[in-house]
Design a protein around this motif. Structure first.
Motif, PDB file in Angstrom:
ATOM      1  N   PHE A   4       0.788  -1.160   0.051  1.00 56.46           N
ATOM      2  CA  PHE A   4      -0.023   0.077  -0.072  1.00 56.46           C
ATOM      3  C   PHE A   4       0.828   1.384  -0.183  1.00 56.46           C
ATOM      4  O   PHE A   4       0.341   2.353  -0.757  1.00 56.46           O
ATOM      5  CB  PHE A   4      -0.943  -0.007   1.297  1.00 56.46           C
ATOM      6  N   LEU A   5       1.763   1.107   0.809  1.00 55.95           N
ATOM      7  CA  LEU A   5       2.869   2.229   0.866  1.00 55.95           C
ATOM      8  C   LEU A   5       3.579   2.781  -0.532  1.00 55.95           C
ATOM      9  O   LEU A   5       3.629   3.818  -0.937  1.00 55.95           O
ATOM     10  CB  LEU A   5       4.211   2.270   1.701  1.00 55.95           C
ATOM     11  N   ALA A   6       3.748   1.541  -1.340  1.00 59.03           N
ATOM     12  CA  ALA A   6       4.206   1.838  -2.730  1.00 59.03           C
ATOM     13  C   ALA A   6       3.252   2.399  -3.640  1.00 59.03           C
ATOM     14  O   ALA A   6       3.802   3.140  -4.494  1.00 59.03           O
ATOM     15  CB  ALA A   6       4.603   0.457  -3.284  1.00 59.03           C
ATOM     16  N   LEU A   7       1.886   2.286  -3.411  1.00 63.70           N
ATOM     17  CA  LEU A   7       0.990   2.738  -4.198  1.00 63.70           C
ATOM     18  C   LEU A   7       0.791   4.263  -3.963  1.00 63.70           C
ATOM     19  O   LEU A   7       0.174   5.124  -4.930  1.00 63.70           O
ATOM     20  CB  LEU A   7      -0.372   2.203  -4.065  1.00 63.70           C
ATOM     21  N   VAL A   8       1.392   4.785  -2.783  1.00 61.51           N
ATOM     22  CA  VAL A   8       1.071   6.248  -2.578  1.00 61.51           C
ATOM     23  C   VAL A   8       2.666   6.942  -2.566  1.00 61.51           C
ATOM     24  O   VAL A   8       2.568   7.923  -2.154  1.00 61.51           O
ATOM     25  CB  VAL A   8       0.643   6.388  -1.219  1.00 61.51           C
ATOM     26  N   THR A   9       3.525   6.294  -2.948  1.00 62.05           N
ATOM     27  CA  THR A   9       5.058   6.822  -3.010  1.00 62.05           C
ATOM     28  C   THR A   9       5.415   6.901  -4.183  1.00 62.05           C
ATOM     29  O   THR A   9       5.464   6.105  -5.032  1.00 62.05           O
ATOM     30  CB  THR A   9       5.747   5.775  -1.978  1.00 62.05           C
ATOM     31  N   ASP A  10       6.084   7.918  -4.548  1.00 61.61           N
ATOM     32  CA  ASP A  10       7.044   7.907  -5.845  1.00 61.61           C
ATOM     33  C   ASP A  10       8.204   7.329  -5.609  1.00 61.61           C
ATOM     34  O   ASP A  10       9.185   7.421  -4.668  1.00 61.61           O
ATOM     35  CB  ASP A  10       7.320   9.541  -6.184  1.00 61.61           C
ATOM     36  N   SER A  11       8.406   6.227  -6.325  1.00 65.75           N
ATOM     37  CA  SER A  11       9.695   5.497  -6.422  1.00 65.75           C
ATOM     38  C   SER A  11      10.011   5.082  -7.877  1.00 65.75           C
ATOM     39  O   SER A  11       9.163   4.501  -8.797  1.00 65.75           O
ATOM     40  CB  SER A  11       9.712   4.157  -5.751  1.00 65.75           C
ATOM     41  N   SER A  12      11.312   5.395  -8.456  1.00 70.36           N
ATOM     42  CA  SER A  12      11.732   5.056  -9.686  1.00 70.36           C
ATOM     43  C   SER A  12      12.354   3.761  -9.812  1.00 70.36           C
ATOM     44  O   SER A  12      12.672   3.244 -10.924  1.00 70.36           O
ATOM     45  CB  SER A  12      12.806   6.111 -10.206  1.00 70.36           C
ATOM     46  N   GLU A  13      12.533   3.107  -8.488  1.00 77.24           N
ATOM     47  CA  GLU A  13      12.877   1.641  -8.481  1.00 77.24           C
ATOM     48  C   GLU A  13      11.734   0.540  -8.740  1.00 77.24           C
ATOM     49  O   GLU A  13      10.809   0.649  -8.340  1.00 77.24           O
ATOM     50  CB  GLU A  13      13.392   1.271  -7.004  1.00 77.24           C
ATOM     51  N   ALA A  14      12.120  -0.411  -9.517  1.00 76.56           N
ATOM     52  CA  ALA A  14      11.235  -1.377 -10.078  1.00 76.56           C
ATOM     53  C   ALA A  14      11.713  -2.595  -9.540  1.00 76.56           C
ATOM     54  O   ALA A  14      13.122  -2.923  -9.487  1.00 76.56           O
ATOM     55  CB  ALA A  14      10.878  -1.473 -11.440  1.00 76.56           C
ATOM     56  N   PRO A  15      11.139  -3.745  -9.278  1.00 75.57           N
ATOM     57  CA  PRO A  15       9.794  -3.767  -9.349  1.00 75.57           C
ATOM     58  C   PRO A  15       9.020  -3.334  -8.153  1.00 75.57           C
ATOM     59  O   PRO A  15       9.800  -3.352  -7.057  1.00 75.57           O
ATOM     60  CB  PRO A  15       9.499  -5.180  -9.426  1.00 75.57           C
ATOM     61  N   ARG A  16       7.895  -3.018  -8.159  1.00 79.22           N
ATOM     62  CA  ARG A  16       6.920  -2.382  -7.026  1.00 79.22           C
ATOM     63  C   ARG A  16       6.738  -3.492  -6.081  1.00 79.22           C
ATOM     64  O   ARG A  16       6.506  -4.721  -6.173  1.00 79.22           O
ATOM     65  CB  ARG A  16       5.800  -1.831  -7.632  1.00 79.22           C
ATOM     66  N   ALA A  17       6.810  -3.025  -4.831  1.00 86.32           N
ATOM     67  CA  ALA A  17       6.211  -3.969  -3.593  1.00 86.32           C
ATOM     68  C   ALA A  17       5.110  -4.609  -3.903  1.00 86.32           C
ATOM     69  O   ALA A  17       3.898  -4.088  -4.609  1.00 86.32           O
ATOM     70  CB  ALA A  17       6.373  -3.276  -2.324  1.00 86.32           C
ATOM     71  N   LEU A  18       5.055  -5.937  -3.441  1.00 86.72           N
ATOM     72  CA  LEU A  18       3.739  -6.686  -3.466  1.00 86.72           C
ATOM     73  C   LEU A  18       3.612  -7.512  -2.382  1.00 86.72           C
ATOM     74  O   LEU A  18       4.489  -7.577  -1.486  1.00 86.72           O
ATOM     75  CB  LEU A  18       3.586  -7.698  -4.672  1.00 86.72           C
ATOM     76  N   ILE A  19       2.385  -7.912  -2.085  1.00 84.84           N
ATOM     77  CA  ILE A  19       1.923  -8.789  -1.047  1.00 84.84           C
ATOM     78  C   ILE A  19       2.630 -10.154  -1.164  1.00 84.84           C
ATOM     79  O   ILE A  19       2.281 -10.673  -1.862  1.00 84.84           O
ATOM     80  CB  ILE A  19       0.696  -8.842  -0.634  1.00 84.84           C
ATOM     81  N   LEU A  20       3.365 -10.537   0.068  1.00 88.27           N
ATOM     82  CA  LEU A  20       3.750 -11.954   0.155  1.00 88.27           C
ATOM     83  C   LEU A  20       3.271 -12.646   1.361  1.00 88.27           C
ATOM     84  O   LEU A  20       3.846 -12.293   2.328  1.00 88.27           O
ATOM     85  CB  LEU A  20       5.418 -12.039  -0.165  1.00 88.27           C
ATOM     86  N   ASP A  21       2.179 -13.533   1.252  1.00 91.59           N
ATOM     87  CA  ASP A  21       1.735 -14.250   2.614  1.00 91.59           C
ATOM     88  C   ASP A  21       1.893 -15.721   2.426  1.00 91.59           C
ATOM     89  O   ASP A  21       2.318 -16.250   1.540  1.00 91.59           O
ATOM     90  CB  ASP A  21       0.736 -13.698   3.228  1.00 91.59           C
ATOM     91  N   GLN A  22       1.477 -16.378   3.334  1.00 93.24           N
ATOM     92  CA  GLN A  22       1.263 -17.972   3.511  1.00 93.24           C
ATOM     93  C   GLN A  22       0.616 -18.388   2.266  1.00 93.24           C
ATOM     94  O   GLN A  22       0.943 -19.653   1.631  1.00 93.24           O
ATOM     95  CB  GLN A  22       0.877 -18.411   4.860  1.00 93.24           C
ATOM     96  N   ARG A  23      -0.427 -18.009   1.759  1.00 95.18           N
ATOM     97  CA  ARG A  23      -1.137 -18.507   1.089  1.00 95.18           C
ATOM     98  C   ARG A  23      -0.770 -18.305  -0.415  1.00 95.18           C
ATOM     99  O   ARG A  23      -0.792 -19.088  -0.997  1.00 95.18           O
ATOM    100  CB  ARG A  23      -2.741 -18.078   0.910  1.00 95.18           C
ATOM    101  N   VAL A  24      -0.057 -17.106  -0.706  1.00 92.40           N
ATOM    102  CA  VAL A  24       0.527 -17.159  -1.940  1.00 92.40           C
ATOM    103  C   VAL A  24       1.724 -17.884  -1.854  1.00 92.40           C
ATOM    104  O   VAL A  24       2.061 -18.547  -3.259  1.00 92.40           O
ATOM    105  CB  VAL A  24       0.825 -15.616  -1.941  1.00 92.40           C
ATOM    106  N   ALA A  25       2.583 -17.909  -0.901  1.00 87.14           N
ATOM    107  CA  ALA A  25       3.727 -18.662  -0.736  1.00 87.14           C
ATOM    108  C   ALA A  25       3.441 -20.370  -1.000  1.00 87.14           C
ATOM    109  O   ALA A  25       4.067 -20.929  -1.639  1.00 87.14           O
ATOM    110  CB  ALA A  25       4.463 -18.583   0.517  1.00 87.14           C
ATOM    111  N   ARG A  26       2.178 -20.718  -0.819  1.00 85.07           N
ATOM    112  CA  ARG A  26       1.927 -22.279  -0.863  1.00 85.07           C
ATOM    113  C   ARG A  26       1.766 -22.454  -2.219  1.00 85.07           C
ATOM    114  O   ARG A  26       2.116 -23.761  -3.015  1.00 85.07           O
ATOM    115  CB  ARG A  26       0.783 -22.567   0.047  1.00 85.07           C
ATOM    116  N   VAL A  27       1.055 -21.455  -2.805  1.00 89.00           N
ATOM    117  CA  VAL A  27       0.807 -21.654  -4.336  1.00 89.00           C
ATOM    118  C   VAL A  27       2.051 -21.830  -5.151  1.00 89.00           C
ATOM    119  O   VAL A  27       2.280 -22.504  -6.042  1.00 89.00           O
ATOM    120  CB  VAL A  27      -0.061 -20.540  -5.178  1.00 89.00           C
TER     121      VAL A  27
END
Length: 228
Positions: A127-150
């Protein structure tokens, strides 16, 4: 945030009555019935808090969305907010995100606040990345247990095709349920961006924009299975 802004979770504001600071844009904590909060609403709340440099408030907004109606959420958050390093850690993560990108921000947050693990601080970074100007890629994403198991299932399938007899064990080590290193988060972000780009160009109805956060939501909800 194409396709993800409407993704909402249900929570009861009154169950979070002991939490301060409370996001200004959320319903009052006297609200005793269930309410919905979407990703778009969290983005607005985080943006408003960041503008005032109310770092803990920004964290609270993402944490409430991440926990929803899970009963132990308010207690855990109250304990997290007791930490004397919370505001400093979050502010430093915001600075790292702005100046050096998502992986640097992850490295800054990792282990910095007692009780706040990657499954929840990556929600904040997203969420912070969506409101922050950053020239660095890739953008932050959520990584939690459910995603990790997939991702674990996908890795086991790929590695089995290559030939290791212990493909499942390797995948389980690579994509454990938590405790991911900054390197592993970097691998995750790069894979998600590549996969989202391939989906966008595959002619299967995926949005023309790569939308890696849409892919994250699809993995979380089981709407897209990379193992098939």
């Amino acid at each position: 945030m194409v396709g993800t802004g409407g993704h909402a979770v249900k929570y009861v504001p009154a169950q979070w009555a002991d939490i301060e600071p409370w996001p200004h844009l959320f319903p009052t904590q006297r609200h005793g019935t269930a309410a919905m909060v979407s990703r778009a609403q969290v983005v607005a709340a985080v943006g408003a808090a960041v503008e005032r440099q109310e770092w803990s408030e920004a964290l609270v907004a993402s944490y409430v969305w991440g926990q929803g109606r899970i009963g132990y959420g308010p207690h855990r958050l109250k304990e997290i907010l007791k930490g004397q390093t919370i505001d400093r850690a979050v502010a430093q993560a915001a600075k790292a995100l702005r100046e050096d990108g998502a992986v640097a921000a992850y490295r800054t947050m990792n282990g910095a606040v007692k009780g706040l693990g990657p499954a929840f601080f990556t929600k904040f970074l997203y969420f912070l990345a969506l409101v922050t100007d950053s020239s660095e890629a890739p953008r932050a994403l959520i990584l939690d247990q459910r995603v990790a198991r997939v991702l674990r299932l996908h890795a086991a399938r790929i590695e089995a095709g290559i030939g290791p007899t212990s493909a499942e064990a390797i995948a389980a080590w690579t994509w454990s349920d938590g405790g991911w290193t900054p390197h592993r988060y970097d691998v995750y972000l790069r894979w998600m961006n590549t996969a989202a780009g391939q989906l966008a160009s595959a002619g299967i109805g995926w949005p023309d924009s790569p939308s890696p956060d849409l892919l994250e939501l699809a993995l979380f909800n089981g709407a897209w299975d990379p193992t098939t």
